[in-house]
Design an enzyme around this catalytic site. Structure first.
Site, short mmCIF file in Angstrom:
data_model
loop_
_atom_site.label_atom_id
_atom_site.label_comp_id
_atom_site.label_asym_id
_atom_site.label_seq_id
_atom_site.Cartn_x
_atom_site.Cartn_y
_atom_site.Cartn_z
N GLY A 1 0.77 -1.23 0.00
CA GLY A 1 0.00 0.00 0.00
C GLY A 1 0.80 1.28 0.00
CG ASN B 1 2.49 3.58 -5.80
OD1 ASN B 1 2.92 4.70 -6.00
ND2 ASN B 1 3.05 2.50 -6.28
CE LYS C 1 -11.28 -11.05 -11.83
NZ LYS C 1 -10.07 -10.90 -12.59
CG MET D 1 -0.96 -7.70 -6.64
SD MET D 1 0.07 -6.90 -7.89
CE MET D 1 0.92 -8.32 -8.56
CE LYS D 2 -8.39 -11.93 -6.68
NZ LYS D 2 -7.13 -12.44 -6.24
CG LEU D 3 -5.63 -9.71 -15.16
CD1 LEU D 3 -5.71 -10.77 -16.24
CD2 LEU D 3 -4.93 -8.48 -15.68
CG ASN E 1 -2.19 -0.57 -12.90
OD1 ASN E 1 -2.14 -0.55 -11.67
ND2 ASN E 1 -1.55 -1.47 -13.61
CG HIS F 1 3.46 -2.42 -14.81
ND1 HIS F 1 3.06 -3.51 -14.09
CD2 HIS F 1 4.50 -2.82 -15.58
CE1 HIS F 1 3.83 -4.55 -14.42
NE2 HIS F 1 4.70 -4.15 -15.32
#
Length: 188
Positions: free
Chosen positions: A12, A14, A66, A91-93, A108, A110
């Site tokens: 956490g 960010n 999902k 960390m989930k699409l 997002n 990266h």
């Protein structure tokens, strides 16, 4: 005020950086409604406490599919009037249920110069690659893994005497500068 939700899965940092900037008035037109996490033990939950922020823990294992998982999250997002979603180490699409509702309104960050080193351990991949530079990328989220339209990137060198920890720190420092800047430009 633009209402945003922040999604995080891990430490956490960010998330905390964004919240500190909101609290300091550096992102004056943004109201963070809640932290959303998919990990009941995630460190980001503790980082939310000083900000007196609601935390919504929604774990995939508690749902049949999902789509059901994302529908539950979407209902909460709608109840809070969330207009934008900011991913900060989530960390989930994100799948169609949320993507369709928030088309072009999910950001997002990266830790690589996309399209290089998508997915997990991007810094480790860059560190062992032999490349002379890496960096960080802010992008819109789409249905792929780190494939959304790139908004902005920042480069940083990879030095011969770097440790992985050295490189991680340099990339994190870039993230802490770049992400709030882009959030301010795009959302405000």
């Amino acid at each position: 005020m633009v209402k945003v939700a922040i999604f995080a899965s891990g430490s956490g940092t960010n998330f905390e950086n964004i919240m500190q900037r909101v609290t300091a008035g550096e992102l004056p037109n943004i109201e963070v409604t809640a932290l959303y996490t998919d990990q009941a033990e995630a460190e980001c939950i503790q980082r939310a406490q000083p900000f007196n922020l609601d935390v919504h823990i929604t774990e995939l294992k508690d749902y049949a599919t999902k789509a059901d998982y994302e529908r539950a999250m979407l209902k909460q997002l709608e109840r809070e009037g969330v207009e934008w979603i900011i991913l900060a180490g989530y960390m989930k699409l994100i799948s169609a249920t949320i993507l369709d509702a928030y088309e072009s309104r999910i950001l997002n960050i990266h830790p690589s110069l996309l399209p290089k080193y998508k997915g997990v351990d991007a810094i480790g991949q860059a560190f062992t690659s032999g490349d002379k530079e890496t960096g960080t990328t802010v992008h819109y989220v789409d249905s792929g893994m780190d494939t959304g339209q790139i908004i902005e990137q920042r480069q940083c060198p990879i030095y011969e005497d770097d440790t992985k920890a050295d490189l991680e720190q340099r990339v994190k420092s870039l993230e802490y500068e770049l992400y709030p800047k882009v959030i301010a430009e795009i959302i405000q």
